[in-house]
Each structure stands twice: as structure tokens, then as C-alpha cells.
Design a protein around this motif. Structure first.
Motif, short mmCIF file in Angstrom:
data_model
loop_
_atom_site.label_atom_id
_atom_site.label_comp_id
_atom_site.label_asym_id
_atom_site.label_seq_id
_atom_site.Cartn_x
_atom_site.Cartn_y
_atom_site.Cartn_z
N GLY A 1 7.01 -12.02 -1.65
CA GLY A 1 6.52 -11.07 -0.66
C GLY A 1 7.20 -9.72 -0.76
O GLY A 1 8.44 -9.64 -0.78
N SER A 2 6.40 -8.66 -0.83
CA SER A 2 6.91 -7.30 -0.71
C SER A 2 6.58 -6.84 0.70
O SER A 2 5.40 -6.71 1.06
CB SER A 2 6.25 -6.38 -1.75
OG SER A 2 6.55 -6.81 -3.06
N ILE A 3 7.61 -6.61 1.51
CA ILE A 3 7.41 -6.42 2.94
C ILE A 3 8.06 -5.12 3.40
O ILE A 3 9.18 -4.79 3.00
CB ILE A 3 8.01 -7.61 3.74
CG1 ILE A 3 7.51 -8.94 3.16
CG2 ILE A 3 7.67 -7.50 5.21
CD1 ILE A 3 8.22 -10.15 3.74
N THR A 4 7.33 -4.39 4.24
CA THR A 4 7.87 -3.19 4.89
C THR A 4 7.73 -3.38 6.40
O THR A 4 7.11 -4.35 6.85
CB THR A 4 7.09 -1.93 4.45
OG1 THR A 4 5.77 -1.99 4.99
CG2 THR A 4 7.03 -1.82 2.93
N PRO A 5 8.28 -2.49 7.20
CA PRO A 5 8.15 -2.64 8.66
C PRO A 5 6.71 -2.61 9.16
O PRO A 5 6.42 -3.08 10.26
CB PRO A 5 8.95 -1.44 9.20
CG PRO A 5 9.97 -1.16 8.14
CD PRO A 5 9.26 -1.42 6.85
N SER B 1 2.65 -7.56 1.36
CA SER B 1 1.76 -8.03 0.30
C SER B 1 2.40 -9.27 -0.31
O SER B 1 3.59 -9.27 -0.60
CB SER B 1 1.56 -6.93 -0.75
OG SER B 1 0.66 -7.36 -1.75
N LEU B 2 1.59 -10.32 -0.49
CA LEU B 2 2.10 -11.60 -0.96
C LEU B 2 1.48 -11.97 -2.31
O LEU B 2 0.32 -11.66 -2.57
CB LEU B 2 1.81 -12.72 0.06
CG LEU B 2 2.31 -12.49 1.49
CD1 LEU B 2 1.90 -13.66 2.37
CD2 LEU B 2 3.81 -12.28 1.52
N GLN B 3 2.26 -12.65 -3.12
CA GLN B 3 1.80 -13.11 -4.43
C GLN B 3 2.41 -14.47 -4.69
O GLN B 3 3.59 -14.70 -4.43
CB GLN B 3 2.22 -12.12 -5.53
CG GLN B 3 1.78 -12.50 -6.93
CD GLN B 3 0.28 -12.35 -7.12
OE1 GLN B 3 -0.31 -11.39 -6.66
NE2 GLN B 3 -0.33 -13.31 -7.78
N GLU C 1 9.41 2.69 -1.49
CA GLU C 1 10.03 1.71 -2.36
C GLU C 1 11.40 1.30 -1.82
O GLU C 1 11.79 0.15 -1.88
CB GLU C 1 10.17 2.28 -3.77
CG GLU C 1 8.85 2.33 -4.53
CD GLU C 1 9.03 2.86 -5.94
OE1 GLU C 1 10.15 3.34 -6.25
OE2 GLU C 1 8.07 2.81 -6.71
N ALA C 2 12.12 2.26 -1.29
CA ALA C 2 13.45 1.97 -0.75
C ALA C 2 13.38 1.07 0.47
O ALA C 2 14.32 0.34 0.76
CB ALA C 2 14.15 3.28 -0.39
N SER C 3 12.27 1.11 1.20
CA SER C 3 12.15 0.31 2.42
C SER C 3 11.49 -1.04 2.18
O SER C 3 11.33 -1.82 3.11
CB SER C 3 11.35 1.09 3.46
OG SER C 3 10.00 1.25 3.05
N VAL C 4 11.06 -1.32 0.95
CA VAL C 4 10.41 -2.59 0.65
C VAL C 4 11.46 -3.70 0.52
O VAL C 4 12.42 -3.58 -0.23
CB VAL C 4 9.57 -2.48 -0.64
CG1 VAL C 4 9.04 -3.86 -1.04
CG2 VAL C 4 8.41 -1.51 -0.47
N LYS D 1 0.83 -1.20 0.00
CA LYS D 1 0.00 0.00 0.00
C LYS D 1 0.87 1.26 0.00
O LYS D 1 1.67 1.46 0.90
CB LYS D 1 -0.91 0.02 1.22
CG LYS D 1 -1.95 -1.09 1.22
CD LYS D 1 -2.79 -1.06 2.48
CE LYS D 1 -3.78 -2.20 2.49
NZ LYS D 1 -4.58 -2.23 3.74
N GLY D 2 0.68 2.05 -1.03
CA GLY D 2 1.43 3.30 -1.12
C GLY D 2 2.85 3.13 -1.62
O GLY D 2 3.50 4.11 -1.96
#
Length: 396
Positions: free
Chosen positions: A337-341, A345-347, A62-65, A53-54
Motif C-alpha cells: 500500500g502507498s498511503i497518504t493522509p 493505492s493498493l497492489q 512522494e515525501a508524504s507517501v 494520484k499525483g
């Protein structure tokens, strides 16, 4: 007449026969290259990293993903139960899939959720060394990608087979310990040796639980607000405040796979079979402990070889990751998985279906036979066949 046709075949110019043979070799080579190499690029190229999200519109997010690939249950065959041809086929499939995924997707980190080997629970030192060597070749990776491997029951044995020697052997190779925390880009991952969550007070179990409790205390203290006064947290090393993601081999307790859906969930005839605690899933007691200790925002597990998604306490999702091996599934897959703190989001990324590859080979084989028969003039043209029937009818 057939004799004269056969004679014609034998008298075909050498140049023509060699040209046809070369075409056949090219055809067979093309099919092999596609089915054993290119197909992995064609399939995995369709996979995309999910957006957080966002995250798709903000450079700072994006840098923290963190881009993570999660797979499970590779079950590299050993010297006892593994036929050489089966080993060769399955290991080639997994190696090509993994190397293609790394090249196309370029993840930051890869997690393998246990049962790396099929016979680690009883393999000899030499067999273990051979299996480890093959694993390192198959799952080789650049310094830009981190590989994290967890222990499963086939690696160190079920609880009744687990020994300190087997656990230490696995930990030495893969730098894995239960209760280990990995923090990347402010994201906390907790690694659990779920085989040691038996709850019977065995030496390995006591050590594992003690580490988990200590880590739970650190994480809980780190999530408290700065102005919150708590004497128990005054001397505790502060960790990122991100709620942890729990990684383990066994799933948390659930009655069965009856509520699991999707094309890679368990077969219908298996879904309603009740799970056995401490064998198919963790016990209810161990599951409650882990939920209470860590309050994770996501749980990732393997072991069942099939996909499932459940909610614990009505809010904590657990994803059971299917097997990565075609020996266990016709349609293996892995999780992207795209993960932030604060979010994830999983695919799912499916690999080539073995049944489709087999269909391609069968179709190519049938076409090859037709081409050969047509070339040597053993396939009678339809009009010639009809003419022969008419001639016989007039003769009668």
C-alpha cells in the motif's frame, strides 16, 4: 550382452565417475538453491509499489507517501498439531518471503492482521515462549521498518476461549491494545481486537469498546473545522485530520464470499457457504458500530485465508487479505500500500506457487534419473533397440 555392458560400467575410470558425481551434486545444489532461495527474489522482484494520484510527479507528495506491507494469518505451527517437517518447511517459506520482501521493497511499516500463531489459544507458557522466539527470528527487521501485529482468534482464542491472561500475554509481547491509534506521516491507523467485539459485555469486551469509543471521539473532533464550535471537543487532544484506516482480524459482516473474485479468492465450492456471525465475520451490530464510530476510508482484515473486496455503505472498501502461509494456500500473497493522509493505492504481490515449485522439483528429479541411467549405459539408444528388434525378426 547386458552382463558385458554392466562390466563396462564397473570398469569406468575413477576420474570419470568422480567427475560425473560432481556434476550431479552441482545440478542438485543448483535446483535446491533456486527453489529454496532465489525463486523468492525472482517472484517478488516483479512487484512494484503502486502510485498514489499525483504522487509519482510531485516530490512533496512522494515525501508524504507511507509504504506499507499488509499480510495476515501466518499460523506458525505449535507443539501440539504441528509436525516438525511441516513446521520446518512452512516457516522457511515465510521467512524467506518476508526477508526478501523487506530487502527488495524496503517498506516503512508492516502490519500482520492476526492469527500469528496457530496454537496461541491453548499453548503453555513454555510453548508460547518458543513460538514467540521463532516468530521474532522469522520476522526480524531493521530499525528502518516498523512491525505492527494484531491479535487473532488463534492467538488469544475465540471469544468463548479468550481470557484476560491470553490477551495480556499477547499485548505484552506485541505492544498491542484494542483501540490503539498509530499515526505515521499524518495517517491514522486504528487497531481493533475484533475477537473482543462480541457485544456480550464481557470484561475484555467492555474495556475494548470503551477505548474505541474514546478514540472515535478524538478522531471526530480532530476532523472538524477549526471555526466549528463544539464544547465536547474543547478539551480533546487534536489528532491529524486524516480519515482513519481500520485494521482488524475478523472481516466486517458479509453474507458469504459469493461476490469475491480473483485467483486467490475462495474456491468455488466454498464461496456460497453462508458465514456465521461472530465466528467467520463480525456480527452485523458490531460491524455497524465500527463503521459509525470511525467512518474509515479503508478497512483491512484477514481470517478467511482468501481474498475479497467489498464495499460497505456503498463507499467504504474492505480488503480481506489472504493467508501468508503455504499451509493454507497454494498461492499466498501480501498487500503493498502507498498511503497518504488523503489517498491510498493498493497492489497485491503474489509469492511463489507451491505447485510450480513442486513441478520444478519433479522435472529436475526426472532429468536426474535420465542422466544417471544414461551415464551407466542402462538407457538403450534408439538405434540399438531397433537393431535388436530387426535381428530377432530375421532370426525367426
Amino acid at each position: 550382452m547386458l552382463g558385458s555392458r554392466a562390466t563396462t560400467v564397473k570398469n569406468l575410470p575413477l576420474k570419470r565417475r568422480l567427475c560425473f558425481l560432481l556434476k550431479l551434486v552441482c545440478f542438485v545444489s543448483s535446483v535446491l538453491i533456486f527453489c529454496e532461495f532465489l525463486i523468492y527474489y525472482v517472484v517478488i522482484l516483479q512487484c512494484r509499489w503502486p502510485d498514489v494520484k499525483g504522487g509519482a510527479h510531485m516530490r512533496e507528495k512522494e515525501a508524504s507517501v507511507l509504504k506499507a506491507i499488509i499480510l495476515a494469518d501466518t499460523h506458525l505451527l505449535g507443539e501440539i498439531k504441528g509436525h516438525w517437517l511441516d513446521k520446518l518447511r512452512r516457516e522457511w517459506q515465510m521467512e524467506r518471503s518476508f526477508q526478501t520482501a523487506l530487502w527488495l521493497l524496503q517498506p516503512d511499516i508492516v502490519f500482520i492482521l492476526g492469527d500469528v500463531f496457530d496454537e496461541g489459544k491453548w499453548s503453555s507458557p513454555q510453548a508460547w515462549a518458543d513460538d514467540v522466539g521463532r516468530f521474532r527470528k522469522m520476522f526480524r527487521h531493521s530499525v528502518l521498518t516498523e512491525l505492527v501485529v494484531l491479535a487473532g482468534n488463534h492467538d488469544i482464542g475465540f471469544h468463548y476461549e479468550m481470557t484476560a491472561y491470553k490477551v495480556n500475554r499477547f499485548e505484552k509481547v506485541f505492544n498491542f491494545t484494542s483501540g490503539k491509534l498509530i499515526t505515521r506521516k499524518g495517517i491514522n491507523f486504528v487497531l481493533v481486537n475484533s475477537v473482543a467485539m462480541e457485544g456480550d459485555g464481557c470484561a475484555v469486551c467492555r474495556t475494548s469498546e470503551a477505548k474505541l469509543v474514546a478514540l472515535s471521539h478524538k478522531l471526530n473532533c480532530s476532523q472538524q473545522k477549526p471555526n466549528h464550535s463544539n464544547k465536547r471537543c474543547s478539551d480533546v487532544e487534536k489528532l491529524p485530520a486524516s480519515e482513519p484506516i481500520l485494521l482488524q482480524h475478523y472481516p466486517l459482516y458479509r453474507k458469504s464470499d459469493a461476490e469475491c473474485t480473483g485467483e486467490d479468492s475462495a474456491p468455488l465450492e466454498e464461496k456460497n457457504i453462508p458465514f456465521k456471525e461472530k465466528y467467520d465475520v463480525l456480527s452485523q451490530e458490531a460491524s455497524q458500530k465500527l463503521l459509525w464510530w470511525f467512518q474509515p476510508r479503508l478497512i483491512l482484515s484477514g481470517h478467511t485465508h482468501s481474498a475479497c473486496e467489498v464495499l460497505h455503505a456503498g463507499k467504504i472498501p474492505e480488503i480481506s487479505v489472504p493467508s501468508f502461509s503455504w499451509r493454507n494456500r497454494n498461492n499466498p500473497s501480501f498487500i503493498m500500500g502507498s498511503i497518504t493522509p488523503t489517498d491510498f493505492s493498493l497492489q497485491k504481490c503474489f509469492l511463489p506457487c507451491e505447485s510450480r515449485v513442486f513441478t520444478i522439483y519433479c522435472a529436475a528429479g526426472a532429468l536426474l534419473v535420465i542422466l544417471v541411467l544414461a551415464h551407466v549405459q542402462l538407457l538403450t539408444p534408439p538405434f540399438y533397440f531397433a537393431q535388436r528388434l530387426i535381428s530377432k525378426h530375421k532370426a525367426v
